[in-house]
Every structure is written in C-alpha cells, then in structure tokens.
Design a protein around this motif. Structure first.
Motif, PDB file in Angstrom:
ATOM      1  N   ALA A  69       0.829  -1.204   0.000  1.00  0.00           N
ATOM      2  CA  ALA A  69       0.000   0.000   0.000  1.00  0.00           C
ATOM      3  C   ALA A  69       0.861   1.251   0.000  1.00  0.00           C
ATOM      4  O   ALA A  69       0.553   2.244  -0.673  1.00  0.00           O
ATOM      5  CB  ALA A  69      -0.933  -0.006   1.204  1.00  0.00           C
ATOM      6  N   SER A  70       1.963   1.213   0.736  1.00  0.00           N
ATOM      7  CA  SER A  70       2.875   2.356   0.763  1.00  0.00           C
ATOM      8  C   SER A  70       3.477   2.612  -0.611  1.00  0.00           C
ATOM      9  O   SER A  70       3.561   3.765  -1.059  1.00  0.00           O
ATOM     10  CB  SER A  70       3.980   2.105   1.789  1.00  0.00           C
ATOM     11  OG  SER A  70       4.966   3.103   1.735  1.00  0.00           O
ATOM     12  N   ASP A  71       3.882   1.550  -1.294  1.00  0.00           N
ATOM     13  CA  ASP A  71       4.436   1.694  -2.644  1.00  0.00           C
ATOM     14  C   ASP A  71       3.398   2.248  -3.610  1.00  0.00           C
ATOM     15  O   ASP A  71       3.725   3.058  -4.484  1.00  0.00           O
ATOM     16  CB  ASP A  71       4.947   0.342  -3.154  1.00  0.00           C
ATOM     17  CG  ASP A  71       6.192  -0.122  -2.407  1.00  0.00           C
ATOM     18  OD1 ASP A  71       6.854   0.744  -1.777  1.00  0.00           O
ATOM     19  OD2 ASP A  71       6.493  -1.330  -2.434  1.00  0.00           O
ATOM     20  N   MET A  72       2.147   1.826  -3.457  1.00  0.00           N
ATOM     21  CA  MET A  72       1.090   2.313  -4.337  1.00  0.00           C
ATOM     22  C   MET A  72       0.826   3.801  -4.119  1.00  0.00           C
ATOM     23  O   MET A  72       0.502   4.534  -5.055  1.00  0.00           O
ATOM     24  CB  MET A  72      -0.189   1.516  -4.120  1.00  0.00           C
ATOM     25  CG  MET A  72      -0.093   0.073  -4.584  1.00  0.00           C
ATOM     26  SD  MET A  72      -1.532  -0.909  -4.121  1.00  0.00           S
ATOM     27  CE  MET A  72      -2.769  -0.193  -5.187  1.00  0.00           C
ATOM     28  N   LYS A  87       3.172   5.985  -3.077  1.00  0.00           N
ATOM     29  CA  LYS A  87       4.345   6.777  -3.449  1.00  0.00           C
ATOM     30  C   LYS A  87       4.666   6.717  -4.939  1.00  0.00           C
ATOM     31  O   LYS A  87       5.034   7.725  -5.535  1.00  0.00           O
ATOM     32  CB  LYS A  87       5.567   6.295  -2.663  1.00  0.00           C
ATOM     33  CG  LYS A  87       5.533   6.617  -1.189  1.00  0.00           C
ATOM     34  CD  LYS A  87       6.882   6.327  -0.549  1.00  0.00           C
ATOM     35  CE  LYS A  87       7.298   4.865  -0.749  1.00  0.00           C
ATOM     36  NZ  LYS A  87       8.598   4.583  -0.112  1.00  0.00           N
ATOM     37  N   ARG A  88       4.523   5.511  -5.531  1.00  0.00           N
ATOM     38  CA  ARG A  88       5.046   5.328  -6.876  1.00  0.00           C
ATOM     39  C   ARG A  88       4.011   4.953  -7.926  1.00  0.00           C
ATOM     40  O   ARG A  88       4.364   4.764  -9.088  1.00  0.00           O
ATOM     41  CB  ARG A  88       6.145   4.254  -6.848  1.00  0.00           C
ATOM     42  CG  ARG A  88       7.410   4.737  -6.176  1.00  0.00           C
ATOM     43  CD  ARG A  88       8.497   3.695  -6.238  1.00  0.00           C
ATOM     44  NE  ARG A  88       8.316   2.670  -5.217  1.00  0.00           N
ATOM     45  CZ  ARG A  88       8.769   2.774  -3.981  1.00  0.00           C
ATOM     46  NH1 ARG A  88       9.394   3.864  -3.596  1.00  0.00           N
ATOM     47  NH2 ARG A  88       8.587   1.809  -3.116  1.00  0.00           N
ATOM     48  N   ASN A 116      -3.920   4.917  -6.070  1.00  0.00           N
ATOM     49  CA  ASN A 116      -3.921   5.630  -4.795  1.00  0.00           C
ATOM     50  C   ASN A 116      -5.178   5.325  -3.993  1.00  0.00           C
ATOM     51  O   ASN A 116      -5.124   5.107  -2.782  1.00  0.00           O
ATOM     52  CB  ASN A 116      -3.823   7.131  -5.031  1.00  0.00           C
ATOM     53  CG  ASN A 116      -2.523   7.563  -5.692  1.00  0.00           C
ATOM     54  OD1 ASN A 116      -2.490   8.569  -6.380  1.00  0.00           O
ATOM     55  ND2 ASN A 116      -1.457   6.798  -5.504  1.00  0.00           N
ATOM     56  N   VAL A 117      -6.320   5.319  -4.672  1.00  0.00           N
ATOM     57  CA  VAL A 117      -7.590   5.019  -3.996  1.00  0.00           C
ATOM     58  C   VAL A 117      -7.574   3.595  -3.443  1.00  0.00           C
ATOM     59  O   VAL A 117      -7.969   3.351  -2.296  1.00  0.00           O
ATOM     60  CB  VAL A 117      -8.771   5.204  -4.967  1.00  0.00           C
ATOM     61  CG1 VAL A 117     -10.074   4.799  -4.299  1.00  0.00           C
ATOM     62  CG2 VAL A 117      -8.852   6.652  -5.442  1.00  0.00           C
ATOM     63  N   THR A 133       1.054  11.295  -9.617  1.00  0.00           N
ATOM     64  CA  THR A 133      -0.395  11.555  -9.578  1.00  0.00           C
ATOM     65  C   THR A 133      -0.748  12.870  -8.885  1.00  0.00           C
ATOM     66  O   THR A 133      -1.931  13.193  -8.777  1.00  0.00           O
ATOM     67  CB  THR A 133      -1.119  10.406  -8.851  1.00  0.00           C
ATOM     68  OG1 THR A 133      -0.604  10.274  -7.517  1.00  0.00           O
ATOM     69  CG2 THR A 133      -0.941   9.094  -9.588  1.00  0.00           C
ATOM     70  N   ALA A 134       0.239  13.622  -8.397  1.00  0.00           N
ATOM     71  CA  ALA A 134      -0.051  14.861  -7.673  1.00  0.00           C
ATOM     72  C   ALA A 134      -0.833  15.843  -8.538  1.00  0.00           C
ATOM     73  O   ALA A 134      -1.791  16.471  -8.083  1.00  0.00           O
ATOM     74  CB  ALA A 134       1.247  15.507  -7.194  1.00  0.00           C
ATOM     75  N   ASP A 135      -0.435  15.968  -9.794  1.00  0.00           N
ATOM     76  CA  ASP A 135      -1.128  16.905 -10.687  1.00  0.00           C
ATOM     77  C   ASP A 135      -2.557  16.466 -10.963  1.00  0.00           C
ATOM     78  O   ASP A 135      -3.456  17.298 -11.126  1.00  0.00           O
ATOM     79  CB  ASP A 135      -0.360  17.041 -12.008  1.00  0.00           C
ATOM     80  CG  ASP A 135       1.010  17.701 -11.803  1.00  0.00           C
ATOM     81  OD1 ASP A 135       1.157  18.406 -10.788  1.00  0.00           O
ATOM     82  OD2 ASP A 135       1.889  17.498 -12.652  1.00  0.00           O
TER      83      ASP A 135
END
Length: 468
Positions: free
Chosen positions: A270-273, A275-276, A283-284, A341-343
């Motif tokens: 979940a952490s990798d999903m 971050k990367r 992310n969801v 995915t920030a943008d």
C-alpha cells in the motif's frame, strides 16, 4: 331465419372480443405478480439495463448476475424480494400527468428531511424499480417523515430536494442511492409510491437499509436487525492474524522461511502504491486497503493492531510513508508524496475529498485499536506530540464542517472519543482539545447529528461528556 343465422355467426366474434377485453383489464394490478415477461417489462427495468441502479429482486451486487450469482443459486438468480410484486401499474395510471399534484416549493437541499405539501404524480411510462412500494391512503408528508427518520436512525447521509421529492443518499459504506416519492395515478391517487434506486457502490448491509426504508414507507414497525444477504469477509475467509504481538515484522520459525507476518507485506504494498503508482485509481485502492487492514472486524484484532502501530508510530516498512500521506491529505488536502499523480489530484477536488475520507477512516481505526488495547495504549503516549499538533486540529475542523460532510465528522468524533477516553493520553488530549475549541465544534456536530445522523449524535455526545 336469416336474422338467426347472422346472430349465430356473430357470437364467436363477440366472445373473442370479450375475452380480449378481460385479458387487458386483468393484465396488471396492485398487489399481484405479472402474468408474463411482457407484463413485467412494463413496470420494471431489464436485468441488464442498469444493474447498478437497483438492489433487490434482480441482483445483490454490481454485475452479480454475470458472475454466477451467489453460492447455491443459478447464474442470474438472487434471493426473491417480496417488494418486486408490489409496484405494478394499471392502464389507468398511464393518464396524462396532473400538474395539481406537483409541489411548487423552491429547490432546497439540507440534511433534515423533506418539507412539502404533496409529491409529483408518477410520470408517464416511468419504469419503476422492483425496489418500490405503494402506500395506499397515505399522506405524502407523513410517508416522507417516516423515510427520513429511517435514514437518520441508520446514519445515512441524505440531501433532500422538495421540488422533485427526491433524496440523494449515501451510506457509511459509500453506497450511493436515490429515494423518490410519487403520487399514484387516477384511482391510485390516494396513495404514495416510494422508490429506491442504487446508483453506485456495494455493501452487504445495503439490503437491510433498503428493506428498512420500504417498510417504513408502508408504515410497518421497524424489524429487528437482520443479517446481510452476503456475510462479512471475516465469515467467508479465514481471518489473517498472529498469535505473537511482539512488534517483529518477520516470523523467524524454521518452517516459515522468514516470511513476513500478517499485514506487514500488505502495508508495504500500500505504501508503494501511494508513493510510486502512476494512476489515481491505485492511490484510492491503497487507501481502501489500509482502511480494511486497520479494521478488526475485517482483518482480525491482531493484524489490525500490528498495522495500526506501524502507521501511528511511523515504523516498519512503509509505516512512515503512509502516516505522512495521511497527514498531507488531512492538513493540505493534497497527495504530494506521489509525483506521478499529484497533478491529477490537484484538478480533482471531489476525488481528493474521497481520499481524505479514507485517510480519516484509517486514522480513526488506528487510534481506536490502540486505545482499546491495554498493552498498546502506552504507544499513544509516545505519539502525543504528533497527535496534538497534526491530528487534533484536523479532527476539530472536520467537526465544524459536520453539516456539509457528516460522514467525515462521524469518523473525526469517533477518533476524538478514543483519544479523550484513553487513560494513557486522556489528560493531555483533553487539554489540547479544549485549546482547539473542540466544545463549540462538538455542539454543532451534535445538533447536526440529532437532526440527520444517529451515529454522529452518539459520538459527539460521548466526546462532550468526556470533556466536561
């Protein structure tokens, strides 16, 4: 004699006409089952025309009829619903729409129930769902009041529209559905039709919510809490848990080959999903997985405790990254830890609101699990600085916004209750909560809960009692 002959020739034709008339009159009626598929199609939606819209006689999950149905049932079958036979229409109900029965009230949206004198007449050729009932000789405001009371008791968020006699609803499990009220046609104008349409999401408990709404619409007494059609995951599959609670992420026994213990690998994934991952859906999925991992009812108390400790203390493989992501979502309303995915999230405010709800659920689960464990509650003491600076202000802020987001407020109140009632940190958390002006926020949340959300009212009242 000729006249007699003509009369004898007309008799078979007259009999055929009379038979046809009788068939037309008896084709559909309230309280009876359709005699053929043609009759059923007139009053219900097709099985494949929109499974996500309905819940009841056709399916119990999105696409369930395509996946083989439930165990013990043939594909396309589901447990029969007695509501499926109640909403048939007669030909008399297909008359032109009456404008006199339509409410002229201005559109109004809030969480406190409908306010109208009457409801719109059933539109012409409107295909009612099977999840609909007819309440004969009923007053529209009385039916509406019974329905809104059930929504409140079950803590279902609802936004009411008086003009359309409609409520947009969402359960605590994220199932979105609509409730519509109509006036019957012609000889059925003495009654009110209540229709439930599921739009998005799935939860085994939704069937119970739907039945409760329809029973209340008919004026039936509330039934005892029933089990969902599909048991919770913990009853279908073995619960993943450990006998040890030593905080070690690895099982050192010879037979294990150094395998990670329950929850550790899932936390890392979940952490990798977060971050990367290169897609927003990942992310969801990561946050939804973490919400399940910290829920004892879904993963067992041992696994939930292990994952909760790693998240709140920022320890283990992935714990710190997950905690940072939760803080970013709650404080900054952004997911900046993932550059890919920030943008995407910057442009999707509604999507970010969903991520923040998952983040609050993870935080509430983790705090509640640790606070309820005598052996682990001391860990909260070591994290008092993080809780006071980063967590408590966001909890109070969510309580202030209870009217616009009651689901978020319920989770915030539940988390705050765990903090102010845990002996290890109660004194510090009470002082910090009062400094953040938690009392006015809780009073506002209590008012909103008493009007429209039972769980919010209960959690807010418990927090007020603990702070007083």
């Amino acid at each position: 004699m000729k006249d007699d002959g003509k009369n004898t020739k007309k008799k078979p034709e007259q009999e055929d006409k009379e038979k046809k008339k009788k068939k037309k009159k008896s084709s559909l009626s309230y309280g009876g089952l359709p005699e053929s598929m043609d009759d059923a199609k007139q009053v219900t939606t097709e099985t494949d025309s929109g499974v996500a819209r309905s819940m009841g006689g056709t399916a119990v999950a999105p696409g369930m009829h395509q996946m083989g149905g439930l165990p013990g049932l043939q594909p396309g079958m589901a447990p029969p619903s007695h509501y499926g036979a109640k909403m048939q229409m007669t030909a008399d109900m297909m008359a032109p729409r009456s404008r006199a029965a339509v409410s002229t009230a201005a559109p109004r949206t809030d969480h406190y129930g409908w306010k109208f004198a009457d409801v719109p007449t059933l539109p012409e050729f409107h295909p009612l769902e099977r999840t609909a009932v007819f309440a004969p000789h009923s007053d529209a405001p009385a039916v509406a009041r019974r329905v809104s009371d059930v929504l409140r008791e079950r803590s279902i968020t609802a936004v009411y529209d008086d003009k359309k006699a409609k409520a947009k609803c969402e359960t605590e499990d994220g199932v979105e559905f609509r409730v519509r009220l109509y006036r019957g046609r012609n000889k059925f104008s003495h009654g009110v039709i209540v229709e439930v349409q599921r739009r998005f999401g799935f939860s085994p408990s939704f069937a119970g919510d739907m039945y409760a709404i329809l029973d209340a619409a008919e004026g039936k007494p509330p039934a005892a809490q029933t089990l969902p059609l599909i048991p919770p995951p913990s009853q279908l599959i073995p619960v993943v848990s450990d006998d040890d609670d030593d905080g070690d992420d690895f099982d050192a026994s010879p037979s294990s080959g150094g395998k990670r213990k329950a929850g550790a690998a899932s936390l890392r994934i979940a952490s990798d999903m977060l971050k990367r991952a290169k897609t927003a859906d990942a992310n969801v999925l990561a946050l939804e997985s973490l919400a399940s991992l910290t829920d004892p009812a879904k993963m067992g108390p041992s696994t939930a405790l292990r994952v909760s400790r790693q998240i709140l203390t920022g320890s283990g493989d992935g714990g710190e990254e997950v905690r940072d992501a939760i803080v970013d979502l709650l404080k900054d309303e952004a997911l900046d830890s993932n550059e890919n995915t920030a943008d995407l999230w910057d442009e999707d405010k509604e999507g970010v609101a969903g991520l923040r709800l998952h983040a609050m659920a993870i935080l509430s689960n983790a705090v509640s699990v640790l606070a309820s464990s005598p052996a682990s509650s001391a860990l909260l003491k070591t994290q008092s600085g993080f809780l006071a600076e980063d967590v408590l202000p966001e909890l109070v802020s969510s309580l202030r916004e209870a009217e616009s987001n009651p689901r978020m407020a319920v989770l915030a109140a539940r988390c705050l209750k765990s903090l102010v009632t845990c002996k290890a940190v109660s004194a510090d958390m009470k002082r910090e909560a009062l400094e953040c002006d938690a009392e006015p926020a809780l009073a506002k949340a209590l008012e909103v809960g008493e009007r429209g959300n039972n769980h919010l009212a209960e959690e807010s009242a418990a927090c007020i009692k603990a702070l007083s």
